[in-house]
Design a protein around this motif. Structure first.
Motif, PDB file in Angstrom:
ATOM      1  N   ALA A 105       0.814  -1.217   0.000  1.00 27.75           N
ATOM      2  CA  ALA A 105       0.000   0.000   0.000  1.00 27.75           C
ATOM      3  C   ALA A 105       0.847   1.264   0.000  1.00 27.75           C
ATOM      4  O   ALA A 105       0.457   2.280  -0.586  1.00 27.75           O
ATOM      5  CB  ALA A 105      -0.941  -0.005   1.206  1.00 27.75           C
ATOM      6  N   HIS A 106       2.016   1.202   0.645  1.00 28.34           N
ATOM      7  CA  HIS A 106       2.794   2.421   0.848  1.00 28.34           C
ATOM      8  C   HIS A 106       4.141   2.405   0.126  1.00 28.34           C
ATOM      9  O   HIS A 106       5.040   3.188   0.455  1.00 28.34           O
ATOM     10  CB  HIS A 106       3.002   2.641   2.351  1.00 28.34           C
ATOM     11  CG  HIS A 106       1.719   2.802   3.100  1.00 28.34           C
ATOM     12  ND1 HIS A 106       0.877   3.879   2.909  1.00 28.34           N
ATOM     13  CD2 HIS A 106       1.120   2.004   4.027  1.00 28.34           C
ATOM     14  CE1 HIS A 106      -0.191   3.746   3.704  1.00 28.34           C
ATOM     15  NE2 HIS A 106      -0.059   2.617   4.384  1.00 28.34           N
ATOM     16  N   ALA A 107       4.266   1.547  -0.868  1.00 30.46           N
ATOM     17  CA  ALA A 107       5.525   1.462  -1.616  1.00 30.46           C
ATOM     18  C   ALA A 107       5.889   2.783  -2.266  1.00 30.46           C
ATOM     19  O   ALA A 107       7.073   3.151  -2.345  1.00 30.46           O
ATOM     20  CB  ALA A 107       5.429   0.361  -2.670  1.00 30.46           C
ATOM     21  N   ASP A 108       4.895   3.524  -2.725  1.00 28.99           N
ATOM     22  CA  ASP A 108       5.188   4.798  -3.402  1.00 28.99           C
ATOM     23  C   ASP A 108       5.742   5.846  -2.443  1.00 28.99           C
ATOM     24  O   ASP A 108       6.525   6.702  -2.847  1.00 28.99           O
ATOM     25  CB  ASP A 108       3.943   5.339  -4.101  1.00 28.99           C
ATOM     26  CG  ASP A 108       3.836   4.853  -5.551  1.00 28.99           C
ATOM     27  OD1 ASP A 108       4.739   4.110  -5.983  1.00 28.99           O
ATOM     28  OD2 ASP A 108       2.861   5.210  -6.220  1.00 28.99           O
ATOM     29  N   ASP A 109       5.329   5.807  -1.194  1.00 35.72           N
ATOM     30  CA  ASP A 109       5.874   6.764  -0.231  1.00 35.72           C
ATOM     31  C   ASP A 109       7.378   6.557  -0.090  1.00 35.72           C
ATOM     32  O   ASP A 109       8.157   7.514  -0.084  1.00 35.72           O
ATOM     33  CB  ASP A 109       5.201   6.601   1.132  1.00 35.72           C
ATOM     34  CG  ASP A 109       5.692   7.618   2.145  1.00 35.72           C
ATOM     35  OD1 ASP A 109       5.337   8.807   2.003  1.00 35.72           O
ATOM     36  OD2 ASP A 109       6.452   7.242   3.057  1.00 35.72           O
ATOM     37  N   ILE A 110       7.771   5.294   0.015  1.00 32.95           N
ATOM     38  CA  ILE A 110       9.199   4.973   0.125  1.00 32.95           C
ATOM     39  C   ILE A 110       9.933   5.364  -1.155  1.00 32.95           C
ATOM     40  O   ILE A 110      11.005   5.993  -1.117  1.00 32.95           O
ATOM     41  CB  ILE A 110       9.389   3.479   0.432  1.00 32.95           C
ATOM     42  CG1 ILE A 110       8.783   3.143   1.805  1.00 32.95           C
ATOM     43  CG2 ILE A 110      10.870   3.103   0.391  1.00 32.95           C
ATOM     44  CD1 ILE A 110       8.704   1.664   2.097  1.00 32.95           C
ATOM     45  N   ARG A 111       9.335   5.016  -2.300  1.00 34.74           N
ATOM     46  CA  ARG A 111       9.999   5.282  -3.578  1.00 34.74           C
ATOM     47  C   ARG A 111      10.287   6.766  -3.759  1.00 34.74           C
ATOM     48  O   ARG A 111      11.416   7.146  -4.106  1.00 34.74           O
ATOM     49  CB  ARG A 111       9.122   4.782  -4.733  1.00 34.74           C
ATOM     50  CG  ARG A 111       9.723   5.027  -6.123  1.00 34.74           C
ATOM     51  CD  ARG A 111       8.780   4.564  -7.211  1.00 34.74           C
ATOM     52  NE  ARG A 111       7.505   5.269  -7.182  1.00 34.74           N
ATOM     53  CZ  ARG A 111       7.314   6.505  -7.663  1.00 34.74           C
ATOM     54  NH1 ARG A 111       8.331   7.167  -8.213  1.00 34.74           N
ATOM     55  NH2 ARG A 111       6.129   7.065  -7.603  1.00 34.74           N
ATOM     56  N   VAL A 112       9.306   7.619  -3.492  1.00 38.87           N
ATOM     57  CA  VAL A 112       9.513   9.045  -3.755  1.00 38.87           C
ATOM     58  C   VAL A 112      10.444   9.677  -2.732  1.00 38.87           C
ATOM     59  O   VAL A 112      11.212  10.592  -3.063  1.00 38.87           O
ATOM     60  CB  VAL A 112       8.175   9.809  -3.825  1.00 38.87           C
ATOM     61  CG1 VAL A 112       7.310   9.266  -4.955  1.00 38.87           C
ATOM     62  CG2 VAL A 112       7.418   9.753  -2.497  1.00 38.87           C
ATOM     63  N   ARG A 113      10.399   9.214  -1.483  1.00 38.90           N
ATOM     64  CA  ARG A 113      11.288   9.799  -0.469  1.00 38.90           C
ATOM     65  C   ARG A 113      12.749   9.412  -0.732  1.00 38.90           C
ATOM     66  O   ARG A 113      13.656  10.202  -0.470  1.00 38.90           O
ATOM     67  CB  ARG A 113      10.856   9.383   0.936  1.00 38.90           C
ATOM     68  CG  ARG A 113       9.523   9.986   1.372  1.00 38.90           C
ATOM     69  CD  ARG A 113       9.203   9.670   2.825  1.00 38.90           C
ATOM     70  NE  ARG A 113       7.841  10.036   3.179  1.00 38.90           N
ATOM     71  CZ  ARG A 113       7.451  11.271   3.497  1.00 38.90           C
ATOM     72  NH1 ARG A 113       8.331  12.260   3.514  1.00 38.90           N
ATOM     73  NH2 ARG A 113       6.193  11.516   3.799  1.00 38.90           N
TER      74      ARG A 113
END
Length: 347
Positions: A163-171
């Motif tokens: 669910a939160h893979a994109d948060d990690i990717r962009v940070r």
């Protein structure tokens, strides 16, 4: 340095001294919960959880004492246990990150999260604790977050990662996070009725409880934490169950859930999933803890058809059959367990 300690074998006020960090404490009447060990007041910037524990001390802080109800005074279920340098969070309900911050506990210093079951009010703050803990400005965790739970924890953790893979990717891409390994979250699935953690003198044992009589809500567990001859029991969500008696015998601190309404015949479906004060009094009489505490408090406040009962009424109904040490839990209330006994710190 001085402050007021309320010692209530039905309310005797004693002046004493304690931690110098709690120096500017102002007196406030606390004559309803009938505590029989030291009862202290602290100011927000001197919360005990933000201070190092003393040798052989266990410290427990109620981060959330509520239920699924969206309450501003009682956040959802979560409890912090500190022992021998460890910061462990038991259940991660709504608002636990805010309460940890209020208590002065760095989000990056949480050593593990232990889950009793997977109702939303016990896990809906887990993603916040995980993700805010890896943001350098707020947590700066040095490694991944360890999550311990019965069957189902693997699916929960993998779902959060997805669910939160994109948060990690962009940070990471934005170079806000330099070391991606700090964003990891790891599931540790355990068998119930077993020791699930045992390191550096801190032992955590899980045990089955009965959240309902039909076995629909499974798994559901409670925890017992032992360190330096001291012990804490967390009942989890449960109806009266023999395992709480078995594992809770003579513990220093017994934190038990509770549910009751003005009309004891109201909402039988809720009573069928929880423990009322009359039942809890029997549990306390059989376990005889040095201090009994209510948390996960269901009082009817969410229903338009019911009048919520007061904290005093919970205590009164328990006192019909139990006269031992007892306190109604509130968010950010803290307990220090040492060879001297159990000391209560109120916000």
């Amino acid at each position: 340095m001085s402050h007021i300690i309320f010692k209530t074998t039905l309310s005797t006020v004693i002046v004493a001294s304690l931690l110098s960090a709690c120096s500017a404490i102002e007196p406030k009447a606390t004559n309803t919960n009938l505590v029989t060990t030291s009862d202290n007041l602290y100011k927000p910037d001197t919360h005990p959880a933000g201070l190092p524990t003393s040798p052989n001390e266990m410290r427990v802080t109620l981060l959330g004492t509520g239920s699924p109800v969206p309450s501003v005074s009682r956040y959802s279920m979560s409890t912090l246990v500190q022992a021998n340098g460890y910061n462990f969070v038991f259940d991660a309900g709504r608002g636990n990150v805010i309460r940890l911050t209020q208590a002065g506990v760095p989000l990056g210093k949480i050593d593990g999260v232990f889950l009793t079951h997977y109702h939303s009010d016990h896990v809906n703050g887990l993603s916040d604790l995980w993700m805010t803990g890896y943001i350098p400005a707020f947590g700066g965790r040095a490694g991944g977050l360890e999550v311990y739970g019965p069957k189902g924890v693997n699916a929960l953790v993998e779902g959060l990662k997805m669910a939160h893979a994109d948060d990690i990717r962009v940070r990471v891409a934005d170079k806000e996070i330099k070391d991606e390994s700090t964003t990891d979250i790891r599931a540790n699935e355990f068998d119930t009725n077993s020791v699930v953690f045992n390191k550096n003198g801190v032992k955590i044992t899980s045990f089955d409880v009965e959240h309902d009589h039909n076995g629909a809500i499974q798994p559901a567990v409670g925890f017992r934490i032992d360190y330096a001859g001291h012990s804490v029991l967390l009942s989890g969500d449960t109806t009266p169950t023999p395992n709480v008696i078995k594992y809770g015998k003579d513990v220093d601190l017994l934190i038990h859930e509770v549910a009751d309404f003005e009309d004891i015949n109201a909402l039988p479906q809720v009573y069928a999933h929880h423990t009322n004060p009359r039942q809890a009094s029997n549990i306390f009489n059989q376990t005889r803890p040095k201090m009994a505490v209510y948390s996960h408090i269901v009082d009817g406040g969410s229903s338009k058809k019911l009048t919520p009962i007061s904290d005093d009424e919970f205590i009164k109904r328990t006192r019909e059959n139990y006269s031992g040490p007892l306190v109604m839990g509130k968010d950010l209330m803290s307990f220090s367990i040492t060879s001297k006994g159990v000391e209560v710190y109120r916000y």
